[in-house]
Design an enzyme around this catalytic site. Sequence first.
Site, short mmCIF file in Angstrom:
data_model
loop_
_atom_site.label_atom_id
_atom_site.label_comp_id
_atom_site.label_asym_id
_atom_site.label_seq_id
_atom_site.Cartn_x
_atom_site.Cartn_y
_atom_site.Cartn_z
CG ASP A 77 -0.24 6.41 2.34
OD1 ASP A 77 0.88 6.20 2.61
OD2 ASP A 77 -0.74 5.67 2.28
NE ARG A 122 5.87 8.01 -0.48
CZ ARG A 122 4.94 7.75 -0.60
NH1 ARG A 122 3.57 7.32 1.12
NH2 ARG A 122 4.51 6.55 -1.66
CB SER A 129 -6.22 0.82 2.09
OG SER A 129 -5.08 1.47 2.13
C1 S3P Z 1 -1.93 0.27 3.16
C2 S3P Z 1 -0.97 0.69 4.52
C3 S3P Z 1 -0.25 1.96 4.42
C4 S3P Z 1 -0.08 2.63 3.71
C5 S3P Z 1 -0.22 2.18 2.03
C6 S3P Z 1 -1.52 1.54 2.44
C7 S3P Z 1 -2.97 -0.71 3.54
O1 S3P Z 1 1.11 1.21 4.97
O2 S3P Z 1 1.35 3.55 3.24
O3 S3P Z 1 -0.37 3.16 1.34
O4 S3P Z 1 -4.04 -0.81 2.33
O5 S3P Z 1 -2.86 -1.31 4.15
P1 S3P Z 1 1.84 0.27 6.44
O6 S3P Z 1 -0.25 0.38 6.95
O7 S3P Z 1 2.50 -0.85 6.17
O8 S3P Z 1 2.24 1.77 7.04
#
Ligand code: S3P
Length: 465
Positions: free
Chosen positions: A348, A379, A49
Amino acid sequence: MWYLPRESHRDVSGLPKDTNLTDSDKPTPLQSRASGPLTGKVRVPGDKSISHRALILGALAVGETRISGLLEGEDVLNTAKSMQALGARVERTGDFAWKVNGVGVAGFAEPKAPLDFGNSGTGCRLVMGAVAGCPISAVFDGDASLRSRPMRRILDPLEKMGAKVVSGGAGGRLPLTVQGARDPLPITYKTPVASAQIKSAVLLAGLAAPGATTVIETEASRDHTELMLKHFGAEISSVQEGQHGRRITLVGQPELHGANVIVPADPSSAAFPIVAALIVEGSEIVLSDVMTNPLRTGLFTTLREMGASIEESEARGDAGEPMAKLRVRASKLRGVEVPPERAPSMIDEYLVLAVAAAFAEGTTIMRGLQELRVKESDRLEATAAMLRVNGVKVEISGDDLIVEGRGHVPGGGVVATHMDHRIAMSALVMGCASDQPITVDDTAFIATSFPDFIPMMRSLGADFS
Ligand code: S3P
Protein backbone atom coordinates in the site's frame (compact mmCIF):
# COMPACT_ATOMS: atom_id res chain seq x y z
CA MET A 1 2.76 19.09 22.17
CA TRP A 2 1.00 15.84 21.28
CA TYR A 3 -1.66 16.17 18.67
CA LEU A 4 -4.71 14.14 19.60
CA PRO A 5 -7.22 13.23 16.90
CA ARG A 6 -10.49 15.13 17.26
CA GLU A 7 -13.29 13.32 19.00
CA SER A 8 -15.08 11.05 16.57
CA HIS A 9 -18.55 12.09 15.44
CA ARG A 10 -19.80 8.56 15.93
CA ASP A 11 -22.74 7.97 18.19
CA VAL A 12 -21.45 6.31 21.36
CA SER A 13 -24.59 4.28 21.84
CA GLY A 14 -24.56 2.69 18.41
CA LEU A 15 -23.21 2.60 14.94
CA PRO A 16 -23.68 5.36 12.40
CA LYS A 17 -26.67 4.84 10.12
CA ASP A 18 -24.88 5.58 6.90
CA THR A 19 -21.12 5.82 6.71
CA ASN A 20 -20.74 5.35 3.02
CA LEU A 21 -19.15 7.80 0.69
CA THR A 22 -20.94 7.48 -2.58
CA ASP A 23 -19.77 8.52 -6.00
CA SER A 24 -22.60 11.06 -6.07
CA ASP A 25 -21.19 13.01 -3.09
CA LYS A 26 -19.92 16.43 -4.09
CA PRO A 27 -16.12 16.34 -4.55
CA THR A 28 -14.05 18.28 -2.01
CA PRO A 29 -10.83 19.47 -3.67
CA LEU A 30 -7.82 20.70 -1.70
CA GLN A 31 -4.54 22.41 -2.50
CA SER A 32 -1.21 21.67 -0.85
CA ARG A 33 1.69 24.16 -1.01
CA ALA A 34 5.25 24.26 0.28
CA SER A 35 5.48 25.13 3.96
CA GLY A 36 8.16 25.71 6.58
CA PRO A 37 9.63 22.72 8.43
CA LEU A 38 7.14 20.13 9.74
CA THR A 39 7.52 19.59 13.48
CA GLY A 40 5.62 17.91 16.30
CA LYS A 41 4.52 14.60 17.75
CA VAL A 42 1.52 12.64 16.49
CA ARG A 43 -0.19 9.29 16.83
CA VAL A 44 -1.68 8.28 13.51
CA PRO A 45 -4.92 6.25 13.72
CA GLY A 46 -5.14 2.55 14.51
CA ASP A 47 -4.02 -0.01 11.97
CA LYS A 48 -6.74 -0.73 9.42
CA SER A 49 -5.88 -4.41 8.91
CA ILE A 50 -5.87 -5.11 12.65
CA SER A 51 -9.05 -3.10 13.22
CA HIS A 52 -11.02 -5.18 10.67
CA ARG A 53 -9.69 -8.42 12.13
CA ALA A 54 -10.41 -7.45 15.75
CA LEU A 55 -14.07 -6.80 14.90
CA ILE A 56 -14.43 -10.00 12.85
CA LEU A 57 -12.71 -12.29 15.36
CA GLY A 58 -14.57 -10.57 18.21
CA ALA A 59 -17.80 -11.42 16.38
CA LEU A 60 -16.74 -15.06 15.88
CA ALA A 61 -15.64 -15.52 19.50
CA VAL A 62 -17.70 -16.48 22.50
CA GLY A 63 -17.86 -13.74 25.12
CA GLU A 64 -16.68 -10.16 25.16
CA THR A 65 -13.90 -8.55 23.13
CA ARG A 66 -12.65 -5.10 24.07
CA ILE A 67 -10.79 -3.14 21.42
CA SER A 68 -8.88 0.06 22.09
CA GLY A 69 -7.42 2.33 19.43
CA LEU A 70 -9.78 1.06 16.72
CA LEU A 71 -9.51 2.94 13.44
CA GLU A 72 -12.82 4.80 13.14
CA GLY A 73 -12.52 5.19 9.39
CA GLU A 74 -15.35 4.42 6.98
CA ASP A 75 -13.86 1.06 5.90
CA VAL A 76 -13.71 -0.30 9.42
CA LEU A 77 -17.10 1.13 10.41
CA ASN A 78 -18.62 -0.78 7.51
CA THR A 79 -17.07 -3.99 8.85
CA ALA A 80 -18.50 -3.15 12.30
CA LYS A 81 -21.94 -2.71 10.75
CA SER A 82 -21.66 -6.00 8.90
CA MET A 83 -20.75 -7.81 12.13
CA GLN A 84 -23.84 -6.35 13.74
CA ALA A 85 -25.95 -7.39 10.74
CA LEU A 86 -24.59 -10.94 11.13
CA GLY A 87 -25.75 -11.14 14.75
CA ALA A 88 -22.85 -9.90 16.89
CA ARG A 89 -23.34 -7.04 19.37
CA VAL A 90 -20.99 -4.19 18.48
CA GLU A 91 -20.86 -1.10 20.65
CA ARG A 92 -18.72 2.01 20.81
CA THR A 93 -17.85 2.59 24.46
CA GLY A 94 -15.65 5.69 24.14
CA ASP A 95 -13.12 7.34 21.86
CA PHE A 96 -11.70 4.58 19.64
CA ALA A 97 -12.88 2.04 22.27
CA TRP A 98 -15.28 -0.69 21.17
CA LYS A 99 -16.89 -3.77 22.66
CA VAL A 100 -17.98 -6.82 20.68
CA ASN A 101 -20.08 -9.70 21.97
CA GLY A 102 -19.59 -12.59 19.57
CA VAL A 103 -21.78 -15.41 18.32
CA GLY A 104 -19.14 -18.18 18.22
CA VAL A 105 -17.51 -19.93 15.25
CA ALA A 106 -20.08 -20.63 12.48
CA GLY A 107 -22.71 -18.78 14.51
CA PHE A 108 -23.53 -15.91 12.14
CA ALA A 109 -27.24 -15.20 11.54
CA GLU A 110 -28.52 -14.52 8.03
CA PRO A 111 -28.43 -10.75 7.44
CA LYS A 112 -31.75 -9.11 6.50
CA ALA A 113 -30.20 -6.63 4.07
CA PRO A 114 -27.17 -6.58 1.74
CA LEU A 115 -23.82 -6.06 3.47
CA ASP A 116 -22.34 -2.85 2.10
CA PHE A 117 -18.55 -2.60 2.43
CA GLY A 118 -18.25 0.80 0.76
CA ASN A 119 -14.68 1.19 -0.53
CA SER A 120 -13.13 -1.68 1.44
CA GLY A 121 -11.68 -4.75 -0.27
CA THR A 122 -10.33 -6.06 3.03
CA GLY A 123 -13.65 -5.83 4.91
CA CYS A 124 -15.55 -7.43 2.05
CA ARG A 125 -13.14 -10.28 1.36
CA LEU A 126 -12.49 -11.23 4.98
CA VAL A 127 -16.18 -11.23 5.85
CA MET A 128 -16.86 -13.31 2.73
CA GLY A 129 -14.50 -15.92 4.15
CA ALA A 130 -16.18 -15.84 7.55
CA VAL A 131 -19.66 -16.13 5.98
CA ALA A 132 -18.53 -19.01 3.72
CA GLY A 133 -18.19 -21.22 6.79
CA CYS A 134 -21.76 -20.54 8.02
CA PRO A 135 -25.02 -22.05 6.70
CA ILE A 136 -26.45 -18.65 5.70
CA SER A 137 -26.62 -16.58 2.57
CA ALA A 138 -25.55 -12.96 2.35
CA VAL A 139 -25.42 -10.28 -0.34
CA PHE A 140 -22.06 -8.48 -0.65
CA ASP A 141 -21.88 -5.03 -2.18
CA GLY A 142 -19.74 -1.91 -2.24
CA ASP A 143 -19.12 1.39 -4.01
CA ALA A 144 -18.11 1.81 -7.67
CA SER A 145 -14.43 1.23 -6.85
CA LEU A 146 -15.10 -2.01 -4.93
CA ARG A 147 -17.58 -3.19 -7.60
CA SER A 148 -14.74 -3.03 -10.12
CA ARG A 149 -12.32 -5.18 -8.09
CA PRO A 150 -11.78 -8.95 -8.62
CA MET A 151 -13.55 -11.29 -6.21
CA ARG A 152 -12.82 -14.55 -8.09
CA ARG A 153 -9.53 -14.85 -6.21
CA ILE A 154 -11.59 -15.21 -3.00
CA LEU A 155 -14.50 -17.20 -4.44
CA ASP A 156 -12.26 -19.91 -5.96
CA PRO A 157 -10.97 -21.29 -2.64
CA LEU A 158 -14.27 -20.65 -0.83
CA GLU A 159 -16.13 -22.71 -3.46
CA LYS A 160 -13.64 -25.55 -2.90
CA MET A 161 -14.64 -25.39 0.77
CA GLY A 162 -18.33 -25.76 -0.13
CA ALA A 163 -19.62 -22.18 -0.45
CA LYS A 164 -21.66 -21.18 -3.52
CA VAL A 165 -22.23 -17.98 -5.44
CA VAL A 166 -25.99 -18.08 -5.90
CA SER A 167 -26.51 -14.83 -7.79
CA GLY A 168 -24.64 -11.95 -9.35
CA GLY A 169 -20.93 -12.02 -9.51
CA ALA A 170 -20.70 -11.52 -13.28
CA GLY A 171 -17.00 -11.86 -13.97
CA GLY A 172 -16.44 -12.26 -10.24
CA ARG A 173 -17.57 -8.71 -9.42
CA LEU A 174 -19.92 -7.32 -6.74
CA PRO A 175 -22.78 -7.31 -6.03
CA LEU A 176 -23.02 -11.03 -5.41
CA THR A 177 -24.82 -13.42 -3.10
CA VAL A 178 -22.80 -16.04 -1.27
CA GLN A 179 -24.38 -19.15 0.22
CA GLY A 180 -22.13 -20.40 2.98
CA ALA A 181 -21.40 -24.13 3.41
CA ARG A 182 -23.47 -26.21 5.83
CA ASP A 183 -20.53 -28.61 6.24
CA PRO A 184 -17.42 -26.71 5.18
CA LEU A 185 -14.44 -28.76 4.01
CA PRO A 186 -10.90 -28.13 5.20
CA ILE A 187 -8.59 -27.59 2.22
CA THR A 188 -4.94 -27.05 1.40
CA TYR A 189 -4.71 -23.98 -0.77
CA LYS A 190 -1.78 -22.36 -2.50
CA THR A 191 -2.55 -18.68 -3.06
CA PRO A 192 -2.00 -17.62 -6.70
CA VAL A 193 -0.75 -14.16 -5.61
CA ALA A 194 0.75 -12.94 -2.34
CA SER A 195 -2.44 -11.67 -0.70
CA ALA A 196 -3.30 -11.53 2.97
CA GLN A 197 -6.91 -11.07 1.96
CA ILE A 198 -7.06 -14.42 0.15
CA LYS A 199 -5.14 -16.16 2.96
CA SER A 200 -7.38 -14.64 5.62
CA ALA A 201 -10.62 -15.50 3.80
CA VAL A 202 -9.56 -19.18 3.61
CA LEU A 203 -8.49 -19.26 7.28
CA LEU A 204 -11.71 -17.59 8.46
CA ALA A 205 -13.80 -20.11 6.48
CA GLY A 206 -11.52 -22.87 7.82
CA LEU A 207 -12.51 -22.00 11.38
CA ALA A 208 -15.82 -23.76 10.77
CA ALA A 209 -14.33 -26.82 9.00
CA PRO A 210 -13.36 -30.01 10.83
CA GLY A 211 -9.63 -30.85 10.62
CA ALA A 212 -6.75 -28.78 9.32
CA THR A 213 -7.01 -25.97 6.77
CA THR A 214 -3.67 -25.09 5.20
CA VAL A 215 -2.66 -22.03 3.19
CA ILE A 216 0.62 -21.99 1.29
CA GLU A 217 2.05 -18.70 0.07
CA THR A 218 5.23 -18.40 -2.00
CA GLU A 219 5.74 -14.82 -0.77
CA ALA A 220 4.73 -14.19 2.85
CA SER A 221 1.96 -11.61 3.23
CA ARG A 222 0.99 -9.72 6.41
CA ASP A 223 0.30 -12.22 9.21
CA HIS A 224 -2.17 -10.29 11.39
CA THR A 225 -4.91 -12.91 10.96
CA GLU A 226 -2.60 -15.68 12.16
CA LEU A 227 -1.36 -13.65 15.15
CA MET A 228 -4.84 -12.60 16.16
CA LEU A 229 -6.35 -16.07 15.74
CA LYS A 230 -3.70 -17.30 18.20
CA HIS A 231 -4.58 -14.43 20.55
CA PHE A 232 -8.26 -15.51 20.48
CA GLY A 233 -7.32 -19.12 21.32
CA ALA A 234 -7.05 -20.93 17.96
CA GLU A 235 -4.39 -23.53 17.28
CA ILE A 236 -2.46 -22.23 14.29
CA SER A 237 1.10 -22.73 13.11
CA SER A 238 3.22 -21.06 10.49
CA VAL A 239 6.45 -22.44 9.03
CA GLN A 240 8.78 -21.21 6.33
CA GLU A 241 8.03 -22.47 2.80
CA GLY A 242 10.74 -22.04 0.18
CA GLN A 243 12.84 -18.87 0.27
CA HIS A 244 10.21 -16.23 1.01
CA GLY A 245 7.02 -18.20 1.62
CA ARG A 246 5.00 -19.65 4.48
CA ARG A 247 2.79 -22.67 5.17
CA ILE A 248 0.05 -21.84 7.63
CA THR A 249 -2.07 -24.55 9.25
CA LEU A 250 -5.19 -23.90 11.29
CA VAL A 251 -6.95 -26.57 13.36
CA GLY A 252 -10.66 -26.15 12.62
CA GLN A 253 -13.62 -25.71 14.97
CA PRO A 254 -11.76 -24.09 17.86
CA GLU A 255 -13.61 -22.33 20.61
CA LEU A 256 -12.53 -18.75 20.14
CA HIS A 257 -12.83 -16.73 23.32
CA GLY A 258 -13.26 -12.96 23.51
CA ALA A 259 -9.99 -11.07 24.05
CA ASN A 260 -8.60 -7.59 24.58
CA VAL A 261 -6.97 -6.01 21.54
CA ILE A 262 -4.83 -2.87 21.55
CA VAL A 263 -4.60 -1.60 17.98
CA PRO A 264 -1.17 -0.09 17.22
CA ALA A 265 -0.84 2.95 14.94
CA ASP A 266 -1.03 2.10 11.24
CA PRO A 267 2.36 2.09 9.46
CA SER A 268 0.55 2.58 6.13
CA SER A 269 -0.97 5.83 7.47
CA ALA A 270 2.29 6.83 9.20
CA ALA A 271 3.90 6.61 5.75
CA PHE A 272 2.34 9.95 4.73
CA PRO A 273 3.67 12.22 7.51
CA ILE A 274 6.97 10.30 7.38
CA VAL A 275 7.56 11.04 3.69
CA ALA A 276 6.35 14.62 4.17
CA ALA A 277 8.91 15.14 6.95
CA LEU A 278 11.69 13.61 4.83
CA ILE A 279 11.09 15.95 1.88
CA VAL A 280 10.37 19.25 3.69
CA GLU A 281 13.71 20.81 4.63
CA GLY A 282 14.43 21.20 8.34
CA SER A 283 11.55 18.93 9.47
CA GLU A 284 11.65 16.68 12.51
CA ILE A 285 8.60 14.74 13.66
CA VAL A 286 7.88 11.94 16.13
CA LEU A 287 5.23 9.25 15.67
CA SER A 288 4.17 7.08 18.60
CA ASP A 289 3.14 3.40 18.73
CA VAL A 290 3.74 2.68 15.04
CA MET A 291 3.33 -1.01 14.26
CA THR A 292 6.66 -2.50 13.17
CA ASN A 293 5.61 -6.01 12.13
CA PRO A 294 8.34 -6.91 9.59
CA LEU A 295 5.68 -7.99 7.08
CA ARG A 296 4.53 -4.35 6.96
CA THR A 297 7.71 -2.32 7.08
CA GLY A 298 9.12 -2.64 3.56
CA LEU A 299 8.69 1.11 3.10
CA PHE A 300 10.85 1.92 6.12
CA THR A 301 13.58 -0.44 4.83
CA THR A 302 13.43 1.19 1.39
CA LEU A 303 13.44 4.76 2.70
CA ARG A 304 16.46 3.97 4.89
CA GLU A 305 18.24 2.56 1.83
CA MET A 306 17.48 5.90 0.14
CA GLY A 307 19.21 7.72 3.00
CA ALA A 308 16.23 8.54 5.23
CA SER A 309 16.76 9.26 8.90
CA ILE A 310 14.10 7.18 10.69
CA GLU A 311 15.06 6.28 14.26
CA GLU A 312 13.18 3.66 16.23
CA SER A 313 12.92 3.63 20.05
CA GLU A 314 10.68 2.41 22.87
CA ALA A 315 9.99 -0.89 21.11
CA ARG A 316 7.20 -2.91 22.74
CA GLY A 317 4.49 -5.29 21.69
CA ASP A 318 0.95 -6.48 22.25
CA ALA A 319 -0.64 -9.77 21.16
CA GLY A 320 2.34 -10.57 18.94
CA GLU A 321 2.31 -7.20 17.14
CA PRO A 322 5.46 -5.08 17.70
CA MET A 323 5.33 -1.29 17.80
CA ALA A 324 7.80 1.55 18.36
CA LYS A 325 8.25 5.30 18.47
CA LEU A 326 9.70 6.72 15.25
CA ARG A 327 11.69 9.96 14.95
CA VAL A 328 11.97 11.20 11.37
CA ARG A 329 14.26 13.99 10.16
CA ALA A 330 14.36 15.66 6.74
CA SER A 331 16.95 13.82 4.65
CA LYS A 332 18.72 13.95 1.31
CA LEU A 333 17.35 10.95 -0.57
CA ARG A 334 18.90 8.98 -3.43
CA GLY A 335 17.28 6.64 -5.97
CA VAL A 336 17.30 2.89 -5.29
CA GLU A 337 16.06 -0.35 -6.79
CA VAL A 338 13.23 -2.01 -4.85
CA PRO A 339 13.17 -5.81 -5.34
CA PRO A 340 9.86 -7.50 -6.26
CA GLU A 341 9.91 -9.80 -3.23
CA ARG A 342 9.58 -6.75 -0.98
CA ALA A 343 6.21 -5.84 -2.51
CA PRO A 344 3.93 -7.73 -0.05
CA SER A 345 5.49 -5.88 2.90
CA MET A 346 4.82 -2.45 1.38
CA ILE A 347 2.02 -3.07 -1.10
CA ASP A 348 0.00 0.00 0.00
CA GLU A 349 3.04 2.29 0.19
CA TYR A 350 4.27 2.52 -3.42
CA LEU A 351 2.29 5.67 -4.13
CA VAL A 352 3.96 7.62 -1.36
CA LEU A 353 7.33 5.95 -2.05
CA ALA A 354 7.03 7.28 -5.61
CA VAL A 355 6.65 10.76 -4.10
CA ALA A 356 9.85 10.27 -2.07
CA ALA A 357 11.55 8.94 -5.24
CA ALA A 358 10.58 12.07 -7.16
CA PHE A 359 12.35 14.24 -4.54
CA ALA A 360 15.41 11.94 -4.48
CA GLU A 361 18.50 12.36 -6.65
CA GLY A 362 18.67 9.59 -9.24
CA THR A 363 16.46 6.83 -10.57
CA THR A 364 14.23 4.64 -8.41
CA ILE A 365 13.06 1.35 -9.93
CA MET A 366 10.17 -0.43 -8.20
CA ARG A 367 9.80 -3.96 -9.49
CA GLY A 368 6.93 -6.45 -9.57
CA LEU A 369 3.95 -4.15 -8.97
CA GLN A 370 1.24 -6.11 -10.81
CA GLU A 371 -0.98 -6.24 -7.69
CA LEU A 372 -1.17 -2.43 -7.68
CA ARG A 373 -3.47 -2.67 -10.69
CA VAL A 374 -6.32 -4.18 -8.62
CA LYS A 375 -6.34 -1.94 -5.56
CA GLU A 376 -8.88 0.83 -4.83
CA SER A 377 -7.83 2.13 -8.27
CA ASP A 378 -5.24 1.03 -10.84
CA ARG A 379 -2.46 2.43 -8.67
CA LEU A 380 0.29 1.74 -11.16
CA GLU A 381 -1.31 4.02 -13.77
CA ALA A 382 -2.55 6.46 -11.13
CA THR A 383 0.92 6.88 -9.57
CA ALA A 384 2.48 7.55 -12.96
CA ALA A 385 -0.29 10.05 -13.79
CA MET A 386 0.08 11.81 -10.40
CA LEU A 387 3.80 12.33 -10.98
CA ARG A 388 3.56 13.19 -14.68
CA VAL A 389 0.95 15.92 -14.19
CA ASN A 390 3.38 17.52 -11.71
CA GLY A 391 6.38 17.52 -14.04
CA VAL A 392 8.15 14.33 -12.86
CA LYS A 393 9.61 11.94 -15.43
CA VAL A 394 8.14 8.48 -14.87
CA GLU A 395 7.76 5.29 -16.87
CA ILE A 396 5.83 2.04 -16.51
CA SER A 397 7.76 -0.88 -17.95
CA GLY A 398 5.74 -4.11 -17.71
CA ASP A 399 4.96 -4.29 -13.98
CA ASP A 400 7.81 -2.01 -12.94
CA LEU A 401 7.63 1.68 -12.12
CA ILE A 402 10.63 3.86 -12.88
CA VAL A 403 10.84 7.36 -11.38
CA GLU A 404 13.55 9.86 -12.36
CA GLY A 405 14.34 11.81 -9.20
CA ARG A 406 15.66 15.32 -9.72
CA GLY A 407 15.80 16.51 -6.11
CA HIS A 408 12.70 18.68 -6.58
CA VAL A 409 9.18 18.45 -8.05
CA PRO A 410 7.82 21.25 -10.27
CA GLY A 411 4.17 20.65 -9.14
CA GLY A 412 1.31 22.82 -10.38
CA GLY A 413 -0.85 19.85 -11.40
CA VAL A 414 -4.37 18.70 -10.52
CA VAL A 415 -4.36 15.07 -9.39
CA ALA A 416 -7.32 12.77 -10.08
CA THR A 417 -7.94 10.66 -6.97
CA HIS A 418 -10.13 7.92 -8.60
CA MET A 419 -11.99 7.20 -5.29
CA ASP A 420 -8.62 6.22 -3.81
CA HIS A 421 -7.63 7.59 -0.38
CA ARG A 422 -3.94 6.88 -0.84
CA ILE A 423 -3.71 8.84 -4.10
CA ALA A 424 -5.26 11.86 -2.39
CA MET A 425 -2.88 11.70 0.61
CA SER A 426 0.22 11.03 -1.53
CA ALA A 427 -0.50 14.02 -3.78
CA LEU A 428 -1.06 16.30 -0.77
CA VAL A 429 2.26 15.11 0.70
CA MET A 430 4.01 15.86 -2.60
CA GLY A 431 2.62 19.41 -2.51
CA CYS A 432 4.27 19.96 0.91
CA ALA A 433 7.61 20.49 -0.89
CA SER A 434 6.83 21.07 -4.59
CA ASP A 435 7.85 24.27 -6.42
CA GLN A 436 4.21 25.07 -7.28
CA PRO A 437 1.09 24.03 -5.27
CA ILE A 438 -0.55 20.68 -6.05
CA THR A 439 -4.33 20.23 -6.11
CA VAL A 440 -6.27 17.01 -5.53
CA ASP A 441 -9.71 16.83 -7.09
CA ASP A 442 -11.39 15.09 -4.13
CA THR A 443 -10.35 14.45 -0.53
CA ALA A 444 -13.57 12.65 0.56
CA PHE A 445 -12.10 9.15 0.35
CA ILE A 446 -9.34 9.98 2.85
CA ALA A 447 -12.05 9.26 5.46
CA THR A 448 -11.93 5.55 4.57
CA SER A 449 -8.59 5.09 6.33
CA PHE A 450 -7.31 8.33 7.93
CA PRO A 451 -10.21 10.63 8.87
CA ASP A 452 -7.92 13.12 10.65
CA PHE A 453 -5.23 13.29 8.00
CA ILE A 454 -5.85 16.92 7.03
CA PRO A 455 -5.98 18.43 10.57
CA MET A 456 -3.10 16.21 11.72
CA MET A 457 -0.87 17.30 8.84
CA ARG A 458 -1.84 20.94 9.48
CA SER A 459 -0.90 20.49 13.14
CA LEU A 460 2.62 19.54 11.93
CA GLY A 461 2.78 22.67 9.79
CA ALA A 462 1.49 21.54 6.38
CA ASP A 463 -0.15 24.26 4.29
CA PHE A 464 -3.39 22.78 2.94
CA SER A 465 -6.12 25.16 1.76
C1 S3P B 1 -4.79 -6.09 3.49
C2 S3P B 1 -4.08 -6.74 2.55
C3 S3P B 1 -3.53 -6.10 1.34
C4 S3P B 1 -3.61 -4.58 1.39
C5 S3P B 1 -4.88 -4.09 2.00
C6 S3P B 1 -5.05 -4.65 3.40
C7 S3P B 1 -5.27 -6.85 4.67
O1 S3P B 1 -4.24 -6.61 0.25
O2 S3P B 1 -3.42 -4.02 0.12
O3 S3P B 1 -4.89 -2.69 2.07
O4 S3P B 1 -5.63 -6.23 5.69
O5 S3P B 1 -5.30 -8.08 4.60
P1 S3P B 1 -3.75 -7.97 -0.46
O6 S3P B 1 -3.24 -8.87 0.60
O7 S3P B 1 -4.91 -8.56 -1.17
O8 S3P B 1 -2.64 -7.52 -1.36
